[in-house]
Design a protein around this motif. Structure first.
Motif, PDB file in Angstrom:
ATOM      1  N   GLU A  70       0.999  -1.837   0.064  1.00 35.48           N
ATOM      2  CA  GLU A  70       0.000  -0.332  -0.163  1.00 35.48           C
ATOM      3  C   GLU A  70       0.525   1.404   0.012  1.00 35.48           C
ATOM      4  OE1 GLU A  70      -4.152   1.717   2.343  1.00 35.48           O
ATOM      5  OE2 GLU A  70      -2.099   0.755   3.423  1.00 35.48           O
ATOM      6  N   ARG A  71       2.013   1.367   1.181  1.00 33.30           N
ATOM      7  CA  ARG A  71       3.152   2.136   1.074  1.00 33.30           C
ATOM      8  C   ARG A  71       3.593   2.252  -0.635  1.00 33.30           C
ATOM      9  NH1 ARG A  71       3.260   1.934   6.464  1.00 33.30           N
ATOM     10  NH2 ARG A  71       2.799   3.406   7.712  1.00 33.30           N
ATOM     11  N   MET A  72       3.624   1.706  -0.707  1.00 35.83           N
ATOM     12  CA  MET A  72       4.657   2.338  -2.093  1.00 35.83           C
ATOM     13  C   MET A  72       3.683   1.964  -3.367  1.00 35.83           C
ATOM     14  SD  MET A  72       7.449  -1.418  -2.356  1.00 35.83           S
ATOM     15  CE  MET A  72       8.711  -0.494  -3.159  1.00 35.83           C
ATOM     16  N   ALA A  73       2.448   2.036  -3.465  1.00 30.54           N
ATOM     17  CA  ALA A  73       1.755   2.069  -4.614  1.00 30.54           C
ATOM     18  C   ALA A  73       1.157   3.335  -4.430  1.00 30.54           C
ATOM     19  CB  ALA A  73       0.289   1.395  -4.307  1.00 30.54           C
ATOM     20  N   HIS A  74       1.025   4.576  -3.163  1.00 29.26           N
ATOM     21  CA  HIS A  74       0.607   5.476  -2.963  1.00 29.26           C
ATOM     22  C   HIS A  74       2.623   6.298  -3.060  1.00 29.26           C
ATOM     23  CE1 HIS A  74      -2.575   6.622  -0.575  1.00 29.26           C
ATOM     24  NE2 HIS A  74      -2.535   4.863  -0.575  1.00 29.26           N
ATOM     25  N   TRP A  75       3.507   5.896  -2.980  1.00 28.87           N
ATOM     26  CA  TRP A  75       4.754   6.170  -3.513  1.00 28.87           C
ATOM     27  C   TRP A  75       5.337   6.357  -4.601  1.00 28.87           C
ATOM     28  CZ3 TRP A  75       8.938   2.599   0.033  1.00 28.87           C
ATOM     29  CH2 TRP A  75       8.865   3.226   1.133  1.00 28.87           C
ATOM     30  N   GLN A  76       4.756   5.689  -5.791  1.00 26.97           N
ATOM     31  CA  GLN A  76       5.112   5.550  -7.181  1.00 26.97           C
ATOM     32  C   GLN A  76       3.777   6.794  -6.928  1.00 26.97           C
ATOM     33  OE1 GLN A  76       4.336   1.708  -8.973  1.00 26.97           O
ATOM     34  NE2 GLN A  76       5.792   1.194  -7.788  1.00 26.97           N
ATOM     35  N   ALA A  77       2.219   6.176  -7.247  1.00 24.34           N
ATOM     36  CA  ALA A  77       1.406   8.085  -7.270  1.00 24.34           C
ATOM     37  C   ALA A  77       2.114   9.112  -6.910  1.00 24.34           C
ATOM     38  CB  ALA A  77       0.151   8.432  -6.541  1.00 24.34           C
ATOM     39  N   ALA A  78       2.755   9.301  -5.870  1.00 22.96           N
ATOM     40  CA  ALA A  78       3.440  11.126  -5.635  1.00 22.96           C
ATOM     41  C   ALA A  78       4.487  10.788  -6.802  1.00 22.96           C
ATOM     42  CB  ALA A  78       3.669  10.241  -4.532  1.00 22.96           C
ATOM     43  N   LEU A  79       4.997  10.038  -6.615  1.00 22.69           N
ATOM     44  CA  LEU A  79       5.980   9.800  -8.154  1.00 22.69           C
ATOM     45  C   LEU A  79       6.107  10.679  -9.406  1.00 22.69           C
ATOM     46  CD1 LEU A  79       8.415   7.132  -7.558  1.00 22.69           C
ATOM     47  CD2 LEU A  79       9.238   9.367  -7.300  1.00 22.69           C
ATOM     48  N   GLY A  80       4.394   9.960 -10.151  1.00 23.43           N
ATOM     49  CA  GLY A  80       3.958  10.368 -11.287  1.00 23.43           C
ATOM     50  C   GLY A  80       3.025  12.050 -11.267  1.00 23.43           C
ATOM     51  N   MET A  81       2.478  12.044  -9.851  1.00 24.68           N
ATOM     52  CA  MET A  81       2.346  13.844  -9.281  1.00 24.68           C
ATOM     53  C   MET A  81       3.583  14.206  -9.793  1.00 24.68           C
ATOM     54  SD  MET A  81      -0.189  13.702  -6.470  1.00 24.68           S
ATOM     55  CE  MET A  81      -1.058  12.044  -6.065  1.00 24.68           C
ATOM     56  N   PHE A  82       4.452  14.170  -8.905  1.00 19.92           N
ATOM     57  CA  PHE A  82       5.853  15.314  -9.585  1.00 19.92           C
ATOM     58  C   PHE A  82       6.472  15.239 -10.426  1.00 19.92           C
ATOM     59  CE2 PHE A  82      10.477  15.542  -9.062  1.00 19.92           C
ATOM     60  CZ  PHE A  82      11.025  16.954  -8.824  1.00 19.92           C
ATOM     61  N   SER A  83       6.557  13.695 -11.042  1.00 22.04           N
ATOM     62  CA  SER A  83       6.994  13.769 -12.735  1.00 22.04           C
ATOM     63  C   SER A  83       5.937  14.234 -13.455  1.00 22.04           C
ATOM     64  CB  SER A  83       7.322  12.669 -13.123  1.00 22.04           C
ATOM     65  OG  SER A  83       7.055  12.170 -14.928  1.00 22.04           O
ATOM     66  N   ASP A  84       4.524  14.888 -13.870  1.00 18.67           N
ATOM     67  CA  ASP A  84       3.279  15.908 -14.247  1.00 18.67           C
ATOM     68  C   ASP A  84       3.905  17.169 -14.394  1.00 18.67           C
ATOM     69  OD1 ASP A  84       3.405  13.501 -15.952  1.00 18.67           O
ATOM     70  OD2 ASP A  84       1.380  13.315 -14.847  1.00 18.67           O
ATOM     71  N   ALA A 134       5.774  16.080  -4.021  1.00 15.43           N
ATOM     72  CA  ALA A 134       4.169  15.748  -4.956  1.00 15.43           C
ATOM     73  C   ALA A 134       3.408  17.434  -5.392  1.00 15.43           C
ATOM     74  CB  ALA A 134       3.570  14.605  -4.759  1.00 15.43           C
ATOM     75  N   GLU A 135       2.695  17.514  -3.514  1.00 17.17           N
ATOM     76  CA  GLU A 135       2.225  19.163  -3.448  1.00 17.17           C
ATOM     77  C   GLU A 135       3.237  20.559  -4.299  1.00 17.17           C
ATOM     78  OE1 GLU A 135      -0.114  16.952  -0.101  1.00 17.17           O
ATOM     79  OE2 GLU A 135       0.752  18.415   0.066  1.00 17.17           O
ATOM     80  N   ALA A 136       4.253  19.941  -3.814  1.00 18.58           N
ATOM     81  CA  ALA A 136       4.632  21.539  -4.146  1.00 18.58           C
ATOM     82  C   ALA A 136       5.873  21.830  -5.099  1.00 18.58           C
ATOM     83  CB  ALA A 136       5.643  22.433  -2.502  1.00 18.58           C
ATOM     84  N   GLY A 137       6.344  20.726  -5.744  1.00 21.64           N
ATOM     85  CA  GLY A 137       7.083  20.565  -6.319  1.00 21.64           C
ATOM     86  C   GLY A 137       8.439  20.823  -6.121  1.00 21.64           C
ATOM     87  N   LEU A 138       9.962  20.902  -6.612  1.00 21.28           N
ATOM     88  CA  LEU A 138      11.418  21.152  -6.550  1.00 21.28           C
ATOM     89  C   LEU A 138      11.251  22.118  -5.639  1.00 21.28           C
ATOM     90  CD1 LEU A 138      13.865  19.580  -7.376  1.00 21.28           C
ATOM     91  CD2 LEU A 138      14.202  21.252  -9.392  1.00 21.28           C
ATOM     92  N   ILE A 139      10.475  23.193  -6.415  1.00 23.63           N
ATOM     93  CA  ILE A 139      10.267  24.286  -5.442  1.00 23.63           C
ATOM     94  C   ILE A 139      10.136  24.172  -3.856  1.00 23.63           C
ATOM     95  CG2 ILE A 139       9.755  26.570  -5.259  1.00 23.63           C
ATOM     96  CD1 ILE A 139       9.298  26.841  -8.179  1.00 23.63           C
ATOM     97  N   GLY A 140       9.234  23.417  -3.444  1.00 32.65           N
ATOM     98  CA  GLY A 140       8.721  23.258  -2.426  1.00 32.65           C
ATOM     99  C   GLY A 140       9.372  22.205  -1.841  1.00 32.65           C
ATOM    100  N   LEU A 141       9.966  21.382  -2.298  1.00 32.80           N
ATOM    101  CA  LEU A 141      11.081  19.846  -1.867  1.00 32.80           C
ATOM    102  C   LEU A 141      12.110  21.316  -1.085  1.00 32.80           C
ATOM    103  CD1 LEU A 141      11.563  17.558  -0.838  1.00 32.80           C
ATOM    104  CD2 LEU A 141      12.636  17.387  -3.343  1.00 32.80           C
ATOM    105  N   SER A 142      12.697  21.744  -2.070  1.00 36.28           N
ATOM    106  CA  SER A 142      13.463  22.245  -1.744  1.00 36.28           C
ATOM    107  C   SER A 142      13.709  23.430  -0.700  1.00 36.28           C
ATOM    108  CB  SER A 142      14.850  23.453  -3.092  1.00 36.28           C
ATOM    109  OG  SER A 142      14.969  22.059  -4.492  1.00 36.28           O
ATOM    110  N   ALA A 143      12.268  23.372  -0.275  1.00 37.96           N
ATOM    111  CA  ALA A 143      12.729  24.697   0.146  1.00 37.96           C
ATOM    112  C   ALA A 143      12.378  24.041   1.816  1.00 37.96           C
ATOM    113  CB  ALA A 143      11.411  25.859   0.581  1.00 37.96           C
ATOM    114  N   TYR A 144      11.591  22.667   2.246  1.00 36.09           N
ATOM    115  CA  TYR A 144      11.674  22.051   2.616  1.00 36.09           C
ATOM    116  C   TYR A 144      13.583  21.719   3.911  1.00 36.09           C
ATOM    117  CZ  TYR A 144      10.997  18.720   5.966  1.00 36.09           C
ATOM    118  OH  TYR A 144      10.511  17.321   7.473  1.00 36.09           O
TER     119      TYR A 144
END
Length: 562
Positions: A352-366, A405-415
């Motif tokens: 279940e966790r891996m399914a959500h990880w892959q979904a988040a990676l898909g959002m980040f990719s798009d 996934a939610e804030a993109g590379l900008i949000g991840l870098s800031a975090y």
């Protein structure tokens, strides 16, 4: 109120008149209301008055609001307003009132304020592409709360209030842990949490075992660091005064800290949360290693021993259920097709966790730059759901992937900048509150060289001199009082570092910024500020060489040698 000319001074009379009217109105309302509501109104009025006079009380109440605030909440659309949100609103209102009365708007020294504002700006930028602005506001408010608490503690919290907050955090963590222990032993909870057919996974007031373990992981390192410091002070007191156990009990050794650590550790084990276990193990190792340079050797030795035992098949000697719990995710580390793998009760949580990880990676990719909008993972999930895993569950079960996934590379870098700044600040405070390289702490340094010579030469006169020199530093202090010195705040800083380590590790498997745990993080970051400014400059700025407090011991040693 009436001056010498007999003229009524309205400026002095109005506040007292207003207070009298309020008291009369409150008494009338209490007389008319049912007893239950009258008591609630009276308690609330006293609480509001206390917070108005001393807004710092809100911090201690917030420590309890994190685990217990979900008992009663008000739902406002996608946002749940609980005790923590109410207390933060009151804290800000009364703090602002104090500044207005004092005619000052201060910007205190707060090293993490800029990284916090940078991260808030980054996730605010992602709202340009958000689908649900209401969900975005919910996440923005979380980090705005962190900033308010941190800023308030930089301005209004001193060493005394810091100690009260530490005790409040330990008390709240212990109380919530006892709830989890009760659930585990009495089998109170949903059927899916049953363990071994006779116990129940502990989940406290967090509805799920994993956030419950995450909360304990944000309190346990603090209890652990303080317990180590209490143990050292206790041992030093026993050595210098050669007291027995009964006298130590009479002197009030801080058993509450040991009890707090023990009960929270037990509840962590009962949560059966692998993420919590891994995060806590990492936190305790870091605290131990940073506390003592000699611990580096011990940590390396233990790590090599564990690795060797695992290589020769030592895992087979663990209890079967525990061994399976620890290693059953290893075959999936290389990645699997979650739509094709056979799902069983044993691998359900991992897949279940891996399914959500892959979904988040898909959002980040798009959406690589701004993501899908802060807080909008559940909204976008249906477009990226895999196989049977259609429930968004609120987040990606990995905060790094979730923020990407939610804030993109900008949000991840800031975090990552924010969290890196938190770790650096914790390290700096540990260095400032601890002795400089090459020194021992003053309390332990006194008579230290004499003790070494006493052991090597077996001269009783040197031993007595060392004992007298050290006991002079401890004179008149119980172990609890001795802990209130510089070692105490170094322990708090070490505990804060452990909390940050647990958060960073556990967030690889979950999202701990739920159930008001952002408030817990803010309180811990605020304690770093208190620990930093509680240290006297003379101790921070010691010159290289021997501290002045050791001069008497050195002179005595020289006298006995010659």
């Amino acid at each position: 109120m009436i001056n010498r000319l007999g003229v009524l001074n309205l400026r002095l009379a109005l506040p007292k008149l207003l207070l009298a009217v309020i008291i009369l109105a409150l008494g009338l309302v209490l007389a008319l209301l049912p007893a239950k509501w009258a008591v609630a109104l009276l308690v609330g009025s006293v609480l509001l008055l206390a917070l108005l006079i001393r807004p710092q009380y809100a911090l201690c109440l917030l420590a309890f609001a994190v685990p217990f605030g979900s008992i009663r909440q008000l739902s406002l659309g996608p946002v749940n307003v609980g005790l923590a949100e109410v207390l933060i609103a009151l804290l800000f209102a009364f703090w602002f009132a104090h500044m207005v009365v004092d005619r000052r708007i201060t910007v205190p020294r707060a090293p993490l304020l800029l990284p916090l504002l940078l991260f808030l700006a980054a996730i605010l930028l992602s709202t340009l592409v958000t689908a649900s602005f209401e969900l975005s506001v919910k996440e923005l408010v979380k980090w705005l709360e962190v900033i308010i608490i941190y800023w308030f503690m930089a301005d209004m919290v001193d060493e005394r209030w810091g100690r009260w907050l530490v005790w409040a955090l330990l008390a709240a963590g212990s109380a919530e842990a006892l709830v989890g222990v009760y659930q585990f032993l009495r089998r109170i909870g949903p059927e899916g949490f049953i363990l071994f057919g006779r116990f129940m996974r502990a989940y406290g007031h967090f509805a799920q075992p994993n956030p419950f373990a995450g909360y304990l992981g944000l309190s346990l390192p603090l209890a652990y660091a303080l317990a180590l410091e209490a143990l050292d002070v206790w041992r030093l007191k026993v050595w210098t005064e050669q007291t027995g156990i009964r006298r130590m009990v009479a002197q009030g050794a801080p058993y509450a800290i040991f009890a707090s650590f023990a009960v929270m550790s037990a509840a962590m084990a009962m949560s059966w949360s692998r993420g919590g276990w891994v995060g806590l193990a990492a936190a305790l190792v870091v605290v131990t290693v940073l506390r003592s340079r000699r611990a580096w050797i011990g940590a390396i030795a233990v790590g090599l021993l564990v690795a060797y035992l695992l290589l020769i098949g030592g895992a087979q000697y663990l209890p079967a259920t525990l061994g399976q719990r620890v290693v059953d995710f290893v075959p999936y580390l290389g990645g699997v097709d979650v739509t094709a793998v056979e799902v069983t009760d044993a691998n359900w949580a991992v897949i279940e966790r891996m399914a959500h990880w892959q979904a988040a990676l898909g959002m980040f990719s798009d959406h690589p730059w701004l993501g899908v909008g802060i807080g909008n993972y559940p909204v976008a999930y249906s477009q990226y759901a895999l196989g049977r895993w259609r429930d968004p569950l609120g987040h990606a079960h990995n905060y790094y992937l979730n923020i990407a996934a939610e804030a993109g590379l900008i949000g991840l870098s800031a975090y990552l900048i924010l969290f890196g700044a938190c770790l650096i600040q914790a390290w700096r405070v540990i260095r400032r509150t601890g002795p400089p390289v090459g020194h021992a702490e003053p309390m332990r340094f006194a008579g230290g060289e004499l003790r070494k010579e006493a052991r090597s030469t077996a001269k009783p006169e040197i031993l007595r001199c060392a004992q007298k020199d050290t006991s002079t530093a401890m004179a008149g202090h119980s172990p609890a009082q001795a802990m209130a010195g510089q070692g105490y705040w170094r322990a708090v800083a070490l505990g804060a570092m452990g909390v940050l380590v647990h958060l960073s590790v556990h967030n690889l498997f979950d999202n701990l910024f739920v159930h008001s745990m952002n408030v817990q993080l803010a309180l811990v970051l605020g304690l770093l500020l208190v620990a930093d400014k509680s240290q006297p400059l003379s101790y921070r700025d010691w010159p290289k060489g021997r501290p002045q407090g050791a001069a008497e011991g050195a002179n005595a040693q020289h006298a006995y040698r010659h």
